[in-house]
Design an enzyme around this catalytic site. Structure first.
Site, short mmCIF file in Angstrom:
data_model
loop_
_atom_site.label_atom_id
_atom_site.label_comp_id
_atom_site.label_asym_id
_atom_site.label_seq_id
_atom_site.Cartn_x
_atom_site.Cartn_y
_atom_site.Cartn_z
N ALA A 10 -61.34 20.87 -20.01
CA ALA A 10 -62.08 19.97 -21.03
C ALA A 10 -61.43 19.46 -22.16
O ALA A 10 -61.85 18.63 -22.91
CB ALA A 10 -63.60 20.55 -21.37
N GLY A 11 -60.18 20.05 -22.54
CA GLY A 11 -59.19 19.86 -23.64
C GLY A 11 -58.81 18.50 -23.75
O GLY A 11 -58.65 17.76 -22.74
N ARG A 15 -51.51 17.52 -27.86
CA ARG A 15 -50.06 17.58 -28.21
C ARG A 15 -49.56 16.58 -27.28
O ARG A 15 -48.33 16.27 -27.37
CB ARG A 15 -49.56 18.85 -27.94
CG ARG A 15 -49.74 19.99 -28.99
CD ARG A 15 -49.67 21.57 -28.59
NE ARG A 15 -50.80 21.96 -27.83
CZ ARG A 15 -50.88 23.02 -27.33
NH1 ARG A 15 -50.03 23.98 -27.36
NH2 ARG A 15 -51.87 23.61 -26.65
N GLY A 77 -62.98 25.59 -27.63
CA GLY A 77 -61.95 26.88 -27.19
C GLY A 77 -62.22 27.43 -25.56
O GLY A 77 -63.04 26.87 -25.21
N ASN A 169 -49.32 35.50 -21.81
CA ASN A 169 -50.70 35.52 -20.92
C ASN A 169 -50.37 33.98 -20.17
O ASN A 169 -50.35 33.05 -21.02
CB ASN A 169 -51.54 35.25 -21.97
CG ASN A 169 -52.92 34.89 -21.20
OD1 ASN A 169 -53.23 35.21 -20.19
ND2 ASN A 169 -53.74 34.10 -22.00
N LYS A 349 -47.25 -8.86 2.54
CA LYS A 349 -48.49 -8.13 2.19
C LYS A 349 -49.58 -8.13 3.22
O LYS A 349 -49.73 -9.28 3.72
CB LYS A 349 -48.93 -9.06 0.74
CG LYS A 349 -50.22 -8.61 0.29
CD LYS A 349 -50.97 -9.63 -0.20
CE LYS A 349 -52.29 -9.65 0.55
NZ LYS A 349 -53.12 -10.68 0.26
N ASN A 375 -39.06 -15.35 14.71
CA ASN A 375 -37.93 -15.81 13.70
C ASN A 375 -38.33 -16.36 12.48
O ASN A 375 -38.71 -17.80 12.68
CB ASN A 375 -36.83 -16.43 14.45
CG ASN A 375 -35.49 -16.20 13.43
OD1 ASN A 375 -35.68 -15.72 12.23
ND2 ASN A 375 -34.33 -16.84 13.87
N TYR A 385 -53.32 -18.65 0.02
CA TYR A 385 -54.07 -18.71 -1.32
C TYR A 385 -54.24 -20.02 -1.76
O TYR A 385 -53.30 -20.76 -2.01
CB TYR A 385 -53.57 -17.82 -2.32
CG TYR A 385 -54.34 -17.57 -3.59
CD1 TYR A 385 -55.73 -17.27 -3.53
CD2 TYR A 385 -53.87 -17.91 -4.81
CE1 TYR A 385 -56.65 -17.15 -4.55
CE2 TYR A 385 -54.73 -17.54 -6.18
CZ TYR A 385 -56.11 -17.29 -5.83
OH TYR A 385 -56.91 -17.15 -7.11
C1 UD1 Z 1 -53.77 29.02 -23.65
C2 UD1 Z 1 -54.09 30.89 -23.88
C3 UD1 Z 1 -52.68 31.24 -24.20
C4 UD1 Z 1 -51.88 31.22 -22.86
C5 UD1 Z 1 -51.52 29.63 -22.53
C6 UD1 Z 1 -50.87 29.77 -21.18
C7 UD1 Z 1 -56.17 30.75 -25.10
C8 UD1 Z 1 -57.01 30.77 -26.54
N1 UD1 Z 1 -54.98 30.70 -25.08
O1 UD1 Z 1 -53.05 28.58 -24.72
O2 UD1 Z 1 -53.04 32.81 -24.34
O3 UD1 Z 1 -50.57 31.85 -22.98
O4 UD1 Z 1 -52.68 28.84 -22.49
O5 UD1 Z 1 -50.58 28.44 -20.92
O6 UD1 Z 1 -56.72 30.75 -24.16
N2 UD1 Z 1 -59.69 23.91 -22.70
C9 UD1 Z 1 -60.97 23.53 -22.78
N3 UD1 Z 1 -61.82 23.54 -23.59
C10 UD1 Z 1 -61.39 23.75 -24.83
C11 UD1 Z 1 -59.99 24.25 -24.90
C12 UD1 Z 1 -59.22 24.23 -23.90
O7 UD1 Z 1 -61.39 23.24 -21.41
O8 UD1 Z 1 -62.26 24.15 -25.79
C13 UD1 Z 1 -58.86 23.74 -21.32
C14 UD1 Z 1 -57.52 22.68 -21.72
O9 UD1 Z 1 -57.97 21.47 -21.07
C15 UD1 Z 1 -56.39 23.27 -20.74
C16 UD1 Z 1 -56.67 24.70 -20.89
O10 UD1 Z 1 -58.02 25.12 -21.36
O11 UD1 Z 1 -56.43 22.89 -19.67
C17 UD1 Z 1 -55.77 25.42 -21.84
O12 UD1 Z 1 -56.06 25.04 -23.09
P1 UD1 Z 1 -54.57 24.66 -24.15
O13 UD1 Z 1 -55.09 24.22 -25.59
O14 UD1 Z 1 -53.52 24.26 -23.54
O15 UD1 Z 1 -54.49 26.37 -24.45
P2 UD1 Z 1 -52.90 26.94 -25.10
O16 UD1 Z 1 -52.69 26.72 -26.54
O17 UD1 Z 1 -51.69 26.57 -24.09
CA CA Z 2 -51.75 25.01 -22.37
#
Ligand code: UD1
Ligand code: CA
Length: 463
Positions: A10-11, A15, A77, A169, A349, A375, A385
């Site tokens: 969902a993120g 970056r 998060g 992790n 095509k 040929n 077209y």
């Molecule tokens: C996360 C872990 C970290 C780990 C790393 C591994 C946490 C707090 N941190 O950090 O410990 O070492 O992954 O790659 O879990 N997402 C959501 N909703 C949100 C936030 C994120 O769905 O509100 C999803 C993102 O789309 C993504 C995944 O969770 O696919 C990870 O999010 P990201 O922000 O990349 O976490 P990291 O900072 O990499």
């Molecule tokens: Ca990540």
């Protein structure tokens, strides 16, 4: 007991700085999240739920009904994201595997091993870790003197000493589903990042439950992709692995570092791939084919002993022993028969040809069904077209199409026809006919001198 999978996607992927949401961004032309879903489908997992939020339509269009969805409206998060699956999973008994949507290099073998270890150790929570030479950005694993996991410390929250820990992790966890939602609702907002960290689950469970770790030996497979530099690194890792596997199975690669083969491409032994070649999608290359240099094939089916060089092939099929290129372009379901010759600057095509047909130079063939032994002279064009609609051309067997011929579709050219060069053909041609459709030539004797004026004499000055 059933297994479930939750994929957090969902993120925003801030970056990345890309328009596409991160988990939809392609690695070797395939969206990251598809790698993960594919591995889940290949594993012993009964239900898979993707947590989507930011630009969720893009992800949902990609995955369709391959997964169930939970929506996270605000990206608060990873802990909060996982909690969004509560309505779907809270009454289930079994094991839930939590995966991040930004780790495309994970494999089915890894998933199976994690589940196996989790069940064998009878853990309530298994945290998947790995050891990175450069752990920056990852959560670090904190252990007590007995080696038991105590917490996961996010990079941003870590002290200098904690930052020196190399065990990280991976973001994958296996957890007893009955406990999961109870724990997730206990997670509190981190005071620094104002997010609910899924990683807090370790501290919440370590005293009262069995919490263990599973370590992945090859850190490459669990890298997280956070920006476009990571994308290029993930692509390189995947590319090298795929190429290595192919070479060991008998595919010869000249300058493999310039060759990109997608994850789902199938290539038989005794194939040669020349430099600067990209083969992606669900392409298949059969034995004896020689592909490249400078060739791109996406969703192409290439049969035995075909040669393709300096050419583009998209969503098309090429049968045995046909040669393509240099500089040919096949697209949109071109289906080229065996022993054909498709040469320089030929575009095909949505058309099919029978055996032994040749279009050696400068031709456009669109919406055409063409037989065997035809040929196409240089500069032949199927005029498909009319500015509004596309029309079909039918060409039978053993037809000779003279150079610079226009076939104005819709039109039918029957077997054994001969079309004179320079014809603009607007009517069907019956079997065996010679068609000439061009202005008559008039030769005016001794007339050229009226048109070709003698050049003025140059008397040494610049004109
Ligand atoms: C996360 C872990 C970290 C780990 C790393 C591994 C946490 C707090 N941190 O950090 O410990 O070492 O992954 O790659 O879990 N997402 C959501 N909703 C949100 C936030 C994120 O769905 O509100 C999803 C993102 O789309 C993504 C995944 O969770 O696919 C990870 O999010 P990201 O922000 O990349 O976490 P990291 O900072 O990499
Ligand atoms: Ca990540």
């Amino acid at each position: 007991m059933p297994n479930f999978a939750i994929v957090l996607a969902a993120g925003k992927g801030t970056r990345m700085r890309t328009k596409l949401p991160k988990c939809a961004f392609p690695i070797l032309k395939k969206p990251m999240i598809e790698y993960i879903v594919e591995n889940i489908e290949d594993s012993d997992i009964d239900r898979a739920i993707a947590v989507v939020g930011h630009e969720r339509k893009v992800i949902m269009d990609l995955l369709g009904n391959r997964v169930e969805y939970a929506v996270q409206e605000d990206q608060l998060g990873t802990g909060h994201a996982a909690l969004m699956t509560k309505p779907l999973l809270e009454n289930e008994e079994g094991t839930t595997l939590i995966l991040l949507g930004d780790m495309p290099l994970i494999s089915q073998t890894i998933i199976e091993k994690i589940l196996h270890t989790h069940h064998k150790t009878a853990n309530d929570l298994t945290v998947v870790t790995s050891t990175f030479d450069d752990p920056e950005g990852y959560g670090r694993i904190l252990r007590d003197d007995y080696g038991r996991i105590q917490a996961i410390r996010e990079d941003k929250n870590a002290t200098d000493e904690e930052k020196r820990i190399n065990e990280i992790n991976t973001g994958i966890y296996a957890v007893k589903n009955e406990l999961l939602f109870q724990m997730l609702s206990k997670i509190e907002k981190d005071s620094l990042k104002k997010e609910y960290y899924l990683t807090d689950i370790v501290e919440l469970m370590k005293d009262d439950y069995n919490v263990g770790t599973f370590t992945i030996r090859n850190p490459k497979h669990v890298m997280g992709v956070n920006d476009l530099v990571d994308v290029s690194e993930a692509e390189k890792i995947l590319r090298d692995e795929i190429n290595r596997g192919l070479m060991l199975s008998g595919v010869s690669m000249i300058n493999p570092e310039t060759i990109t083969i997608g994850h789902n491409v199938k290539i038989e032994g005794n194939v040669t791939i020349n430099p600067n070649t990209t083969i992606t999608g669900s392409s298949k290359i059969a034995e004896g084919a020689v592909i490249g240099p400078n060739t791109e094939i996406h969703n192409g089916i290439i049969h035995e002993n075909v040669h393709v060089k300096h050419s583009l092939i998209y969503d098309s099929e090429v049968h045995e022993r046909t040669t393509i290129g240099p500089f040919a372009h096949l697209r949109n379901h071109a289906n080229i028969g065996r022993d054909n010759r498709v040469g320089n600057f030929v575009e095909i095509k949505k058309s099919s040809t029978g055996a032994n047909t040749k279009m050696s130079h400068l031709a456009y063939i669109g919406d055409t069904e063409c037989g065997s032994g035809v040929n196409f002279g240089s500069g032949s064009v199927t005029v498909n077209y009319d500015g509004v609609n596309k029309h079909k051309t039918y060409i039978g067997d053993d037809v000779f199409i003279g150079c610079n011929t226009n076939l104005i579709a819709p039109i039918r050219i029957e077997d054994n026809v001969f079309i004179a060069a320079g014809s603009t053909v607007t009517k069907d041609i019956p079997k065996g006919a010679l068609a000439i459709a061009r202005g008559h030539q008039i030769n005016k004797e001794d007339y050229a001198k009226n048109l070709i004026k003698p050049k003025p004499k140059n008397n040494g000055e610049n004109s």
